[in-house]
Design a protein around this motif. Structure first.
Motif, mmCIF file in Angstrom:
data_model
loop_
_atom_site.group_PDB
_atom_site.id
_atom_site.type_symbol
_atom_site.label_atom_id
_atom_site.label_comp_id
_atom_site.label_asym_id
_atom_site.label_seq_id
_atom_site.Cartn_x
_atom_site.Cartn_y
_atom_site.Cartn_z
ATOM 1 N N GLY A 187 0.794 -1.233 0.000
ATOM 2 C CA GLY A 187 0.000 0.000 0.000
ATOM 3 C C GLY A 187 0.817 1.269 0.000
ATOM 4 O O GLY A 187 0.408 2.284 0.572
ATOM 5 N N ASP A 188 1.991 1.253 -0.638
ATOM 6 C CA ASP A 188 2.840 2.451 -0.640
ATOM 7 C C ASP A 188 2.660 3.299 -1.890
ATOM 8 O O ASP A 188 3.386 4.267 -2.100
ATOM 9 C CB ASP A 188 4.309 2.068 -0.486
ATOM 10 C CG ASP A 188 4.823 1.245 -1.663
ATOM 11 O OD1 ASP A 188 4.002 0.859 -2.516
ATOM 12 O OD2 ASP A 188 6.034 0.989 -1.731
ATOM 13 N N SER A 189 1.714 2.907 -2.743
ATOM 14 C CA SER A 189 1.417 3.666 -3.973
ATOM 15 C C SER A 189 2.636 3.810 -4.869
ATOM 16 O O SER A 189 2.794 4.810 -5.570
ATOM 17 C CB SER A 189 0.851 5.051 -3.633
ATOM 18 O OG SER A 189 -0.299 4.942 -2.832
ATOM 19 N N GLN A 190 3.531 2.835 -4.821
ATOM 20 C CA GLN A 190 4.741 2.832 -5.656
ATOM 21 C C GLN A 190 5.604 4.079 -5.434
ATOM 22 O O GLN A 190 6.284 4.564 -6.341
ATOM 23 C CB GLN A 190 4.352 2.743 -7.143
ATOM 24 C CG GLN A 190 3.443 1.574 -7.485
ATOM 25 C CD GLN A 190 4.163 0.238 -7.388
ATOM 26 O OE1 GLN A 190 5.205 0.064 -7.999
ATOM 27 N NE2 GLN A 190 3.625 -0.678 -6.632
ATOM 28 N N ASP A 191 5.584 4.593 -4.205
ATOM 29 C CA ASP A 191 6.322 5.819 -3.873
ATOM 30 C C ASP A 191 7.692 5.440 -3.299
ATOM 31 O O ASP A 191 7.792 4.946 -2.179
ATOM 32 C CB ASP A 191 5.514 6.639 -2.860
ATOM 33 C CG ASP A 191 6.115 8.017 -2.620
ATOM 34 O OD1 ASP A 191 7.328 8.185 -2.870
ATOM 35 O OD2 ASP A 191 5.389 8.920 -2.185
ATOM 36 N N ASP A 192 8.757 5.697 -4.070
ATOM 37 C CA ASP A 192 10.100 5.346 -3.621
ATOM 38 C C ASP A 192 10.491 6.092 -2.345
ATOM 39 O O ASP A 192 11.098 5.518 -1.432
ATOM 40 C CB ASP A 192 11.122 5.662 -4.715
ATOM 41 C CG ASP A 192 11.061 4.670 -5.866
ATOM 42 O OD1 ASP A 192 10.226 3.750 -5.801
ATOM 43 O OD2 ASP A 192 11.841 4.817 -6.816
ATOM 44 N N ALA A 193 10.149 7.382 -2.280
ATOM 45 C CA ALA A 193 10.518 8.186 -1.109
ATOM 46 C C ALA A 193 9.862 7.637 0.155
ATOM 47 O O ALA A 193 10.467 7.630 1.233
ATOM 48 C CB ALA A 193 10.112 9.644 -1.330
ATOM 49 N N LYS A 194 8.641 7.148 0.022
ATOM 50 C CA LYS A 194 7.904 6.635 1.184
ATOM 51 C C LYS A 194 8.570 5.379 1.747
ATOM 52 O O LYS A 194 8.728 5.242 2.957
ATOM 53 C CB LYS A 194 6.458 6.347 0.767
ATOM 54 C CG LYS A 194 5.540 5.985 1.915
ATOM 55 C CD LYS A 194 4.109 5.811 1.414
ATOM 56 C CE LYS A 194 3.530 7.117 0.903
ATOM 57 N NZ LYS A 194 2.102 6.960 0.537
ATOM 58 N N ILE A 195 8.975 4.484 0.870
ATOM 59 C CA ILE A 195 9.597 3.247 1.357
ATOM 60 C C ILE A 195 11.001 3.514 1.894
ATOM 61 O O ILE A 195 11.437 2.884 2.855
ATOM 62 C CB ILE A 195 9.613 2.168 0.244
ATOM 63 C CG1 ILE A 195 9.992 0.805 0.845
ATOM 64 C CG2 ILE A 195 10.553 2.518 -0.882
ATOM 65 C CD1 ILE A 195 9.854 -0.341 -0.146
ATOM 66 N N ARG A 196 11.714 4.482 1.331
ATOM 67 C CA ARG A 196 13.034 4.832 1.869
ATOM 68 C C ARG A 196 12.894 5.400 3.281
ATOM 69 O O ARG A 196 13.680 5.081 4.181
ATOM 70 C CB ARG A 196 13.730 5.847 0.968
ATOM 71 C CG ARG A 196 14.227 5.283 -0.350
ATOM 72 C CD ARG A 196 15.207 6.240 -1.011
ATOM 73 N NE ARG A 196 15.436 5.873 -2.387
ATOM 74 C CZ ARG A 196 14.839 6.438 -3.433
ATOM 75 N NH1 ARG A 196 13.982 7.429 -3.253
ATOM 76 N NH2 ARG A 196 15.105 6.041 -4.660
ATOM 77 N N GLU A 197 11.901 6.275 3.476
ATOM 78 C CA GLU A 197 11.689 6.872 4.793
ATOM 79 C C GLU A 197 11.311 5.799 5.800
ATOM 80 O O GLU A 197 11.766 5.810 6.947
ATOM 81 C CB GLU A 197 10.597 7.941 4.703
ATOM 82 C CG GLU A 197 10.187 8.551 6.039
ATOM 83 C CD GLU A 197 11.338 9.218 6.780
ATOM 84 O OE1 GLU A 197 11.247 9.323 8.017
ATOM 85 O OE2 GLU A 197 12.329 9.615 6.123
ATOM 86 N N TRP A 198 10.491 4.843 5.372
ATOM 87 C CA TRP A 198 10.099 3.757 6.268
ATOM 88 C C TRP A 198 11.330 2.941 6.657
ATOM 89 O O TRP A 198 11.490 2.565 7.825
ATOM 90 C CB TRP A 198 9.066 2.864 5.579
ATOM 91 C CG TRP A 198 8.366 1.924 6.513
ATOM 92 C CD1 TRP A 198 7.172 2.097 7.129
ATOM 93 C CD2 TRP A 198 8.868 0.651 6.957
ATOM 94 N NE1 TRP A 198 6.876 1.027 7.937
ATOM 95 C CE2 TRP A 198 7.900 0.114 7.849
ATOM 96 C CE3 TRP A 198 10.016 -0.088 6.703
ATOM 97 C CZ2 TRP A 198 8.057 -1.121 8.477
ATOM 98 C CZ3 TRP A 198 10.176 -1.319 7.339
ATOM 99 C CH2 TRP A 198 9.205 -1.829 8.213
#
Length: 246
Positions: A187-198
């Motif tokens: 459920g990260d909407s294919q957002d690279d920045a979001k997964i890096r922050e996680w």
């Protein structure tokens, strides 16, 4: 019977006028429509020939695939590739083997191209962003349950989601033990920045990602496709030819 004076005058009058403007315009419209239809048919035929050749199929095989996609198969699986479609609907064992071999060959070529590009991508990343955690492209991430997944290596697949303290604690414990795993963010909407922050919050060391011990991946529907019970986080492993929660 001799023609009457009136009919003779009518013939002479029409002959003297020639083709009327209205008739000429209609003729041009019909001619233009005919040319457009012929051009469309020509383009369509050319596209079919190109597509058939691209998939290693003959024209009659491509025509059968097009026909199959007009039926239930096209409704249930609108994005299915031609080789799989023809293989599923094979009419005998020879066809079944034929399309299976074509698909294996096509997959081998595709994977080789991906590997070549992956090496170029990795090199570009090292040059441009040597200290930044890398997120795998969704198309490069191994498909769970497929031969491309390192099922026999004992490597873990870990599924997590945002705003999940249990997920972060689980990843912290795994990294302390030195486990190698592929992390999938659901459920990260294919957002690279979001997964890096996680990953930063979960204290995943960049050197483990850069070294391949841990990979960061967009889930892209994989968790749902496994159809496993329970909520996230989930740690799964390939056991006895199937994915099981650990």
């Amino acid at each position: 019977m001799k023609p009457t004076v009136l009919s003779t005058l009518l013939v002479l009058t029409l002959s003297s006028w020639g083709t009327s403007p209205a008739i000429a315009r209609n003729t041009e419209v019909i001619s233009s429509h005919t040319r457009s239809s012929q051009e469309f048919q020509s383009r369509s035929t050319g596209d079919d020939e190109y597509q058939a050749q691209a998939w290693g199929l003959k024209q009659d095989e491509w025509a059968r695939y097009r026909q199959l996609m007009q039926g239930p198969l096209g409704v249930y699986s609108p994005n299915i590739d031609p080789l799989t479609a023809l293989g599923i609907e094979a009419r005998n064992d020879d066809e079944l083997r034929h399309y299976a071999q074509l698909q294996v060959q096509a997959e081998a070529i595709r994977v080789e191209k991906l590997l070549v590009y992956q090496r170029a991508y990795d090199e570009a990343w090292r040059l441009l962003y040597p200290d930044l955690q890398r997120v795998s492209l969704s198309d490069e991430s191994p498909t769970l349950g497929s031969p491309s997944m390192p099922t026999g290596s004992g490597r873990l697949a870990v599924f997590v989601k945002e705003n999940c303290n249990d997920c972060e604690h689980l990843i912290s414990r795994l990294t302390v033990t030195g486990a190698e795993f592929d992390l999938y963010m659901v459920g990260d909407s294919q957002d690279d920045a979001k997964i890096r922050e996680w990953a930063r919050r979960a204290k995943i060391a960049p050197n483990k990602v850069n070294g391949g011990q841990i990979t960061l991946n967009h889930d892209a529907g994989r968790w749902l496709s496994l159809n496993l019970p329970g909520d996230l986080p989930a740690v799964v492993r390939w056991v006895d030819s199937q994915w099981q929660r650990q």
